[in-house]
Design an enzyme around this catalytic site. Sequence first.
Site, PDB file in Angstrom:
ATOM      1  N   ASN A   1       0.968  -1.242   0.047  1.00  0.00           N
ATOM      2  CA  ASN A   1       0.146  -0.022   0.013  1.00  0.00           C
ATOM      3  C   ASN A   1       0.936   1.115  -0.104  1.00  0.00           C
ATOM      4  O   ASN A   1       1.596   1.469   0.942  1.00  0.00           O
ATOM      5  CB  ASN A   1      -0.956  -0.113   1.217  1.00  0.00           C
ATOM      6  CG  ASN A   1      -1.969   1.086   1.222  1.00  0.00           C
ATOM      7  OD1 ASN A   1      -1.408   2.286   0.932  1.00  0.00           O
ATOM      8  ND2 ASN A   1      -2.926   0.903   1.770  1.00  0.00           N
TER       9      ASN A   1
ATOM     10  N   ASP B   1      -0.938  -4.063   9.748  1.00  0.00           N
ATOM     11  CA  ASP B   1      -2.188  -4.387   9.456  1.00  0.00           C
ATOM     12  C   ASP B   1      -3.250  -3.300  10.128  1.00  0.00           C
ATOM     13  O   ASP B   1      -3.016  -2.866  11.228  1.00  0.00           O
ATOM     14  CB  ASP B   1      -2.668  -5.434   9.757  1.00  0.00           C
ATOM     15  CG  ASP B   1      -3.664  -6.202   9.026  1.00  0.00           C
ATOM     16  OD1 ASP B   1      -3.645  -6.456   7.938  1.00  0.00           O
ATOM     17  OD2 ASP B   1      -4.948  -6.614   9.631  1.00  0.00           O
TER      18      ASP B   1
ATOM     19  N   PHE C   1      -6.183   8.159   1.663  1.00  0.00           N
ATOM     20  CA  PHE C   1      -6.400   6.872   1.024  1.00  0.00           C
ATOM     21  C   PHE C   1      -7.642   6.208   2.022  1.00  0.00           C
ATOM     22  O   PHE C   1      -7.941   6.545   2.952  1.00  0.00           O
ATOM     23  CB  PHE C   1      -5.435   5.914   0.840  1.00  0.00           C
ATOM     24  CG  PHE C   1      -4.993   5.344   2.065  1.00  0.00           C
ATOM     25  CD1 PHE C   1      -4.224   5.793   3.001  1.00  0.00           C
ATOM     26  CD2 PHE C   1      -5.210   3.830   2.468  1.00  0.00           C
ATOM     27  CE1 PHE C   1      -3.754   5.204   4.289  1.00  0.00           C
ATOM     28  CE2 PHE C   1      -4.853   3.133   3.497  1.00  0.00           C
ATOM     29  CZ  PHE C   1      -4.048   3.867   4.483  1.00  0.00           C
ATOM     30  N   GLY C   2      -8.004   4.937   1.397  1.00  0.00           N
ATOM     31  CA  GLY C   2      -9.096   4.227   2.138  1.00  0.00           C
ATOM     32  C   GLY C   2     -10.393   5.128   2.635  1.00  0.00           C
ATOM     33  O   GLY C   2     -11.017   5.825   2.016  1.00  0.00           O
ATOM     34  N   TYR C   3     -10.596   4.871   3.882  1.00  0.00           N
ATOM     35  CA  TYR C   3     -11.709   5.741   4.578  1.00  0.00           C
ATOM     36  C   TYR C   3     -11.428   7.019   4.940  1.00  0.00           C
ATOM     37  O   TYR C   3     -12.267   7.640   5.692  1.00  0.00           O
ATOM     38  CB  TYR C   3     -12.149   4.962   5.670  1.00  0.00           C
ATOM     39  CG  TYR C   3     -12.530   3.394   5.315  1.00  0.00           C
ATOM     40  CD1 TYR C   3     -14.028   3.252   4.953  1.00  0.00           C
ATOM     41  CD2 TYR C   3     -11.744   2.238   5.290  1.00  0.00           C
ATOM     42  CE1 TYR C   3     -14.318   1.939   4.462  1.00  0.00           C
ATOM     43  CE2 TYR C   3     -12.108   0.984   4.913  1.00  0.00           C
ATOM     44  CZ  TYR C   3     -13.477   0.805   4.344  1.00  0.00           C
ATOM     45  OH  TYR C   3     -13.868  -0.579   3.994  1.00  0.00           O
ATOM     46  N   ASP C   4     -10.106   7.638   4.776  1.00  0.00           N
ATOM     47  CA  ASP C   4      -9.754   8.975   5.017  1.00  0.00           C
ATOM     48  C   ASP C   4     -11.026   9.930   4.742  1.00  0.00           C
ATOM     49  O   ASP C   4     -11.225  10.864   5.726  1.00  0.00           O
ATOM     50  CB  ASP C   4      -8.629   9.633   4.474  1.00  0.00           C
ATOM     51  CG  ASP C   4      -7.289   8.881   5.156  1.00  0.00           C
ATOM     52  OD1 ASP C   4      -7.617   8.117   6.075  1.00  0.00           O
ATOM     53  OD2 ASP C   4      -6.219   8.991   4.492  1.00  0.00           O
TER      54      ASP C   4
HETATM   55  P1  ITT Z   1      -1.033  -4.238   2.924  1.00  0.00           P
HETATM   56  O1  ITT Z   1      -1.694  -5.472   3.337  1.00  0.00           O
HETATM   57  O2  ITT Z   1      -0.357  -4.585   1.711  1.00  0.00           O
HETATM   58  O3  ITT Z   1      -0.331  -3.544   3.822  1.00  0.00           O
HETATM   59  P2  ITT Z   1      -3.737  -3.149   2.556  1.00  0.00           P
HETATM   60  O4  ITT Z   1      -4.111  -1.860   2.124  1.00  0.00           O
HETATM   61  O5  ITT Z   1      -4.420  -4.232   2.010  1.00  0.00           O
HETATM   62  O6  ITT Z   1      -2.268  -3.177   2.339  1.00  0.00           O
HETATM   63  P3  ITT Z   1      -4.563  -4.037   5.315  1.00  0.00           P
HETATM   64  O7  ITT Z   1      -4.797  -5.249   4.808  1.00  0.00           O
HETATM   65  O8  ITT Z   1      -3.972  -3.591   6.484  1.00  0.00           O
HETATM   66  O9  ITT Z   1      -3.815  -3.209   4.004  1.00  0.00           O
HETATM   67  O10 ITT Z   1      -6.141  -3.230   5.026  1.00  0.00           O
HETATM   68  C1  ITT Z   1      -6.078  -1.981   5.680  1.00  0.00           C
HETATM   69  C2  ITT Z   1      -7.455  -1.125   4.991  1.00  0.00           C
HETATM   70  O11 ITT Z   1      -7.923  -0.319   5.812  1.00  0.00           O
HETATM   71  C3  ITT Z   1      -7.128  -0.102   3.931  1.00  0.00           C
HETATM   72  O12 ITT Z   1      -7.063  -0.874   2.482  1.00  0.00           O
HETATM   73  C4  ITT Z   1      -7.974   0.904   4.213  1.00  0.00           C
HETATM   74  O13 ITT Z   1      -9.291   0.582   3.437  1.00  0.00           O
HETATM   75  C5  ITT Z   1      -8.206   0.916   5.801  1.00  0.00           C
HETATM   76  N1  ITT Z   1      -7.332   1.968   6.280  1.00  0.00           N
HETATM   77  C6  ITT Z   1      -6.235   1.484   7.249  1.00  0.00           C
HETATM   78  N2  ITT Z   1      -5.603   2.644   7.449  1.00  0.00           N
HETATM   79  C7  ITT Z   1      -5.986   3.592   6.998  1.00  0.00           C
HETATM   80  C8  ITT Z   1      -5.758   5.018   6.825  1.00  0.00           C
HETATM   81  O14 ITT Z   1      -4.858   5.542   7.539  1.00  0.00           O
HETATM   82  N3  ITT Z   1      -6.726   5.806   6.173  1.00  0.00           N
HETATM   83  C9  ITT Z   1      -7.790   5.395   5.627  1.00  0.00           C
HETATM   84  N4  ITT Z   1      -8.034   3.964   5.676  1.00  0.00           N
HETATM   85  C10 ITT Z   1      -7.204   3.222   6.241  1.00  0.00           C
END
Ligand code: ITT
Length: 196
Positions: A10, A70, A152-155
């Site tokens: 990521n 994670d 990213f993600g849920y930010d």
């Molecule tokens: P890796 O396993 O390769 O590290 P990943 O994105 O699949 O990458 P995770 O399995 O830990 O990582 O999933 C984490 C998810 O949780 C991520 O894809 C986001 O949707 C959310 N997430 C985690 N930290 C976040 C953050 O700081 N801001 C926003 N969303 C977050």
Amino acid sequence: MKKLILATSNRHKIEEIKSILKDLPLEILTLTDFPNYPPLIEDGRTFEENSRKKAIIVHQHTKLLTLADDSGLEVFYLNGRPGVYSARYAGENTTDALNNEKLLREMRGVAPRRRRAQFRAVLTLLGDGVDETTEGVCLGKLAEEPRGTNGFGYDPIFIPDGYTQTYAELTLEEKNKISHRARALERMREKLARLV
Ligand code: ITT
């Protein structure tokens, strides 16, 4: 300089972690430096299990000091979901936008005081005689609509306590002062500093 490999693909996590650790004399590598690494299967029931799994696989493959992350978002009204399923909440090969949409749909009409949530990150540092796990949490609430374009993600839908902006409306530096990941890394800092 001491090498540290981040067991994540990521790029946003990588950017945040690099920025938080920038004052330590570390050469930070990523999985792109090891294109043939084995698949990191995340089938654990907890952040801890998945974090350890990622660290063990990458450490075995690279023999380098390894840091795995994670993490995910836990919504209290939804009994902790999406939790360990955060990355694939709306299905395998989904997008951040679809995950956010699904979560907001489930929370539609839920009163502000019931929108409490927390981000959690569990880090594992493995190698050089060290096997350490730390956790960081950031409490807040879910927004009604996505706001902001950073991160990213849920930010875009998470408003940390003490702020009116979402994580995605904060700069990287601002997020790194309070985030779950930053807090978990601060707890790891002393261990890391002793190794460099
Ligand atoms: P890796 O396993 O390769 O590290 P990943 O994105 O699949 O990458 P995770 O399995 O830990 O990582 O999933 C984490 C998810 O949780 C991520 O894809 C986001 O949707 C959310 N997430 C985690 N930290 C976040 C953050 O700081 N801001 C926003 N969303 C977050």
